[in-house]
Design an enzyme around this catalytic site. Structure first.
Site, mmCIF file in Angstrom:
data_model
loop_
_atom_site.group_PDB
_atom_site.id
_atom_site.type_symbol
_atom_site.label_atom_id
_atom_site.label_comp_id
_atom_site.label_asym_id
_atom_site.label_seq_id
_atom_site.Cartn_x
_atom_site.Cartn_y
_atom_site.Cartn_z
ATOM 1 N N ASP A 134 0.862 -1.187 0.000
ATOM 2 C CA ASP A 134 0.000 0.000 0.000
ATOM 3 C C ASP A 134 0.899 1.238 0.000
ATOM 4 O O ASP A 134 1.379 1.674 1.037
ATOM 5 C CB ASP A 134 -0.909 -0.014 1.227
ATOM 6 C CG ASP A 134 -2.037 0.991 1.118
ATOM 7 O OD1 ASP A 134 -2.106 1.705 0.103
ATOM 8 O OD2 ASP A 134 -2.847 1.058 2.056
ATOM 9 N N ALA A 135 1.132 1.768 -1.202
ATOM 10 C CA ALA A 135 2.037 2.903 -1.366
ATOM 11 C C ALA A 135 1.348 4.129 -1.949
ATOM 12 O O ALA A 135 1.834 5.238 -1.801
ATOM 13 C CB ALA A 135 3.210 2.510 -2.264
ATOM 14 N N LYS A 136 0.220 3.910 -2.643
ATOM 15 C CA LYS A 136 -0.562 4.993 -3.252
ATOM 16 C C LYS A 136 0.313 5.929 -4.077
ATOM 17 O O LYS A 136 0.212 7.147 -4.006
ATOM 18 C CB LYS A 136 -1.345 5.767 -2.188
ATOM 19 C CG LYS A 136 -2.344 4.899 -1.411
ATOM 20 C CD LYS A 136 -3.116 5.708 -0.390
ATOM 21 C CE LYS A 136 -4.143 4.842 0.324
ATOM 22 N NZ LYS A 136 -3.537 3.841 1.222
ATOM 23 N N ARG A 137 1.175 5.341 -4.893
ATOM 24 C CA ARG A 137 2.082 6.129 -5.712
ATOM 25 C C ARG A 137 1.338 6.832 -6.839
ATOM 26 O O ARG A 137 0.346 6.325 -7.360
ATOM 27 C CB ARG A 137 3.167 5.234 -6.314
ATOM 28 C CG ARG A 137 4.057 4.519 -5.308
ATOM 29 C CD ARG A 137 4.772 5.479 -4.387
ATOM 30 N NE ARG A 137 5.870 4.822 -3.681
ATOM 31 C CZ ARG A 137 6.360 5.247 -2.541
ATOM 32 N NH1 ARG A 137 5.849 6.305 -1.945
ATOM 33 N NH2 ARG A 137 7.371 4.620 -1.966
ATOM 34 N N THR A 173 -0.788 -0.254 -4.682
ATOM 35 C CA THR A 173 -1.844 0.741 -4.842
ATOM 36 C C THR A 173 -1.254 1.999 -5.478
ATOM 37 O O THR A 173 -0.148 2.430 -5.136
ATOM 38 C CB THR A 173 -2.489 1.107 -3.495
ATOM 39 O OG1 THR A 173 -1.489 1.586 -2.593
ATOM 40 C CG2 THR A 173 -3.192 -0.103 -2.890
#
Length: 271
Positions: free
Chosen positions: A93-96, A120
């Site tokens: 879960d990094a939401k890059r 993510t």
């Protein structure tokens, strides 16, 4: 084995839609671990072993590791899961979300350094910011759509030609970016009506990462009714704090395992 293949097998073999989020808050670690240099890894390792029989995967949140200068321990826990629970996918879960050249480096970090099965990402910068992740054959790319936080409505509900932005994202991901069957969407359990709308729009084959049950208060029954596909699968329903920091009569690992078991059974009772 691709991310989607591994996820489909995990849903069936574990009989679970539960994903456990690994969010190791250094202020909440058990006293017995706090003076250990590998405290974050050891905490996550014990959580993984205690909950693995009841889950379809794990979702480490990179911020908790990076803030503690523990990226090496994140590498170690990802490797530990691959070696000891290879049937369970790891979603980083990094939401890059950045321009293409930078996204190439982020993709190397996620899939090369950490060996994650999926990541993510934010869709805000458009297709060229997502393409570098899709270039990694078999890896999952899970795109933020309708997030579980209240502030998500600030942008996600904005309409273009009468259609809210989050539904535009769902359509784009399902019908354009998902050409190799690698994509999923993040849709929060805290918004079951929107979850149902997204599932209806994208069909059965696009998996949904669904945060928001447990500490955030999402309703399990409403989530299952809204987000399951026709096979009564199709979701990774994430719970983090409610499992990591569960309280029970035994030690903290037993409490976490019991919380995971009870959450899995609650989900199964409603799908």
């Amino acid at each position: 084995m691709s991310f989607i293949q591994k996820l489909n097998r995990a849903w069936c073999e574990s009989n679970s839609l539960l994903m456990v989020g690994l969010d190791p808050d250094t202020t909440r670690l058990p006293v017995e671990l706090k003076d250990r240099p590998d405290a974050i890894f050891e905490f996550c390792r014990r959580i993984v072993d205690a909950t693995a029989p009841y889950v379809c995967g794990f979702k480490p949140q990179i911020a908790y590791f990076a803030a503690a200068r523990a990226e090496g321990q994140l590498e170690d826990i990802c490797a530990y899961i691959r070696e000891n629970h290879p049937e369970l996918p790891v979603v980083l879960d990094a939401k890059r979300g950045d321009i293409g050249a930078t996204a190439v480096q982020y993709a190397k970090e996620v899939f090369g350094r950490y060996g994650a099965d999926a990541v993510t990402v934010s869709p805000y910068l458009g297709s060229d910011s997502v393409e570098p992740y899709l270039d990694w054959e078999g890896k999952g790319v899970i795109v933020l759509c309708r997030t579980s936080n209240a502030g998500g409505s600030d942008l996600q509900f904005l309409e273009t030609d009468g259609i809210p932005l989050y539904m535009r994202v769902a359509d784009l991901v399902a019908n354009k970016w998902n050409r190799n069957g690698q994509c999923g969407l993040v849709v929060g359990a805290t918004y079951p009506n929107e979850l149902a709308a997204v599932r209806k729009a994208i069909g059965d084959d696009v998996p949904l990462l669904v945060p928001g049950i447990g500490a955030q208060g999402g309703d399990v029954a409403a989530t299952c009714a809204a987000g399951c596909n026709s096979k009564k699968q199709g979701m990774m329903i994430n719970s983090s704090r409610a499992i990591l920091y569960a309280q029970g009569p035994g030690d903290w690992t037993e409490a976490a395992g019991q919380a995971a078991l009870e959450t899995r059974d609650s989900i199964n009772a409603h799908r």
